[in-house]
Scaffold this motif. Sequence first.
Motif, PDB file in Angstrom:
ATOM      1  N   UNK A 418      67.263  13.024 100.946  1.00  0.00           N
ATOM      2  CA  UNK A 418      65.864  12.991 101.366  1.00  0.00           C
ATOM      3  C   UNK A 418      64.969  12.571 100.199  1.00  0.00           C
ATOM      4  N   UNK A 419      65.209  13.155  99.027  1.00  0.00           N
ATOM      5  CA  UNK A 419      64.409  12.816  97.853  1.00  0.00           C
ATOM      6  C   UNK A 419      64.631  11.368  97.423  1.00  0.00           C
ATOM      7  N   UNK A 420      65.898  10.956  97.398  1.00  0.00           N
ATOM      8  CA  UNK A 420      66.212   9.594  96.951  1.00  0.00           C
ATOM      9  C   UNK A 420      65.605   8.554  97.884  1.00  0.00           C
ATOM     10  N   UNK A 421      65.747   8.778  99.175  1.00  0.00           N
ATOM     11  CA  UNK A 421      65.236   7.802 100.143  1.00  0.00           C
ATOM     12  C   UNK A 421      63.707   7.723 100.086  1.00  0.00           C
ATOM     13  N   UNK A 440      58.850  16.661 105.302  1.00  0.00           N
ATOM     14  CA  UNK A 440      59.569  16.931 106.550  1.00  0.00           C
ATOM     15  C   UNK A 440      58.857  16.432 107.803  1.00  0.00           C
ATOM     16  N   UNK A 441      57.517  16.335 107.837  1.00  0.00           N
ATOM     17  CA  UNK A 441      56.907  15.742 109.032  1.00  0.00           C
ATOM     18  C   UNK A 441      57.314  14.292 109.271  1.00  0.00           C
ATOM     19  N   UNK A 442      57.827  13.626 108.237  1.00  0.00           N
ATOM     20  CA  UNK A 442      58.249  12.227 108.373  1.00  0.00           C
ATOM     21  C   UNK A 442      59.666  12.110 108.929  1.00  0.00           C
ATOM     22  N   UNK A 443      60.402  13.224 108.975  1.00  0.00           N
ATOM     23  CA  UNK A 443      61.785  13.197 109.435  1.00  0.00           C
ATOM     24  C   UNK A 443      61.826  12.879 110.935  1.00  0.00           C
ATOM     25  N   UNK A 444      62.713  11.959 111.259  1.00  0.00           N
ATOM     26  CA  UNK A 444      62.807  11.499 112.640  1.00  0.00           C
ATOM     27  C   UNK A 444      61.911  10.312 112.911  1.00  0.00           C
ATOM     28  N   UNK A 445      61.041  10.002 111.939  1.00  0.00           N
ATOM     29  CA  UNK A 445      60.126   8.864 112.091  1.00  0.00           C
ATOM     30  C   UNK A 445      60.404   7.859 110.984  1.00  0.00           C
TER      31      UNK A 445
END
Length: 573
Positions: A418-421, A440-445
């Motif tokens: 997550x950090x690297x990306x 985390x709000x960006x996860x899935x988007x």
Amino acid sequence: MDVVTQSLLKEFAESQKIEGQPQSEQFEAFVNYIVVSDIYPEEFDFNLITTGAGEFALDGIAIIVNDTIVDDDEQLEDIITHSPALHVQFLFVQAKTSSSFDVGDMSKFFQAVLDFFKEEASFKQNERILELQRIKNHLYLAAAKFIRGLPKIALYYATTGTWTDDKNLCAIRDGFLAQASARHMFAATTFHPLDASRVQKLYFQTKNAFRATINFGQNLSLPEIPNVRESYIGILPVSEYLKVITDDDGNIRRRLFFDNIRDYQGDTPVNKSIAATLLSDKSIEFPLRNNGVTIVTRKLQRVGPQFTLEDFQIVNGCQTSHVIAANSAVNTQAIMIPIKIVATEDEEITRQVIIASNQQNKVDQESFWALDPIHKSIEIYFESRADDLRLFYERRPGQFNTVAGIEKVRIVTKDLLLKAYASVFLEQPNQVGRYYKDLTPLIGKEIFSPEHEVHSYYTAAYIAYRLEFMFRNKRMSNEWKPFRFQLSMAARLILERDLKLDPKKKRSQTYCSEIDGVMADPDKAQAVFEAGTKAINDAVSELKAQGAELDRRTAKMRDMRDKLRDVISGSAW
């Protein structure tokens, strides 16, 4: 050093690529790793724990706040700002290769720990320990958020000898514990002497899947379910359940609850009610009042009422389990707990069981992000790469512990990816270095989207791996570590510029393969990172008026991120 410990140390050093370091430094890293691994569920960089040269009697310090290893003050400030409560653990480690426990060395260790909890150090310590001491001071300024209890501290003193409860050593230990208690700063203080046998056992625990055998006589076998080898529901004596959730010392195995959506919440009204039922004369009603626990296991052997579980997780019942463990001294022979056991290796079945088991609780849907199917695709892609390009994506803690021949440095955790990306492709290295869970709000988007192909996730992870390779092999100075996320972003931007890659196709396989090819060559990769350090130096110089320096604070500035991009886009190779 005995032959077994020496062999384990050699294996560890090879897996962490530190074979060239002196044996004493290897042993310090080794002990730091096994101690924290026993408490912290995911892979981590032991360099976060190691205090380095110039320390006095403290070889390792871990400050764990809300299940995050805190290593700088800005990171802590973000956690304090975003968290209504703080759950804090301090771990202290001293490691000696000597074959005995020395009274003098142990006394110094205890005094150094007590000194750490002063406002300012009396002993001469290196800058790393002084920085951690400042973090400690910052934490205690936020003591109003210690609503789950004061911090706990644990001390680990390791040698390659044998602990025999020597009277003098025990007297020194008891004197320290009394002094620590008198300060009224800690909820609990524990001391753990690690002799050769205990050191060996802790190391083997980092490599082996959990295994437990219970007497589960009161069970009902469920009907055949597709992709489930077998499943059971029933009630289990609490005394048997404790064999599952605690280790030989009676400590709860926190790694078992990694797939649980919520960590232990402390003395909440619900948890107090669970404890009250356990301790009351109505404890026989416990299975009527409690929803019980759900265990998903990859291996299950049954011989009559004896069930042997291996490589398992408790996916629901974290609160109940912690309360039971905290009250383990109570006579629990007659108390029963409802339990479900599901034996499957099917990841989708496991995912659905976790989600369904937690629907009864008020859980933010973002908590389920690590269960999304894209993570399986990423894992397969990582392992499909050959030779030096191969990485291993750890979707669950300890996933590769039992697989021989995997270098620890090639294991990529979900949080690390997550950090690297976010650093490399979302260009948010400043945010990642702070409280990265704001992403985390960006996860899935924008991150881990089901529409994403997986090439870019590999490229982000491989850049991070290659940069860590540079640090471990002394090709780059550790002074650049605070800028590692900025350097990862810079590497992609520099290669995009110099290879004339189309920024509109930055997540495509063609774009990513070009970058992977450069990173695969250590010499070429080093040249790219060195160009990145030059760009960072230039950016810092241009931000001098804002107090920019080559430090952690500057690495987390949005203006630093923006200036670095400008410098790279406006310069020639």
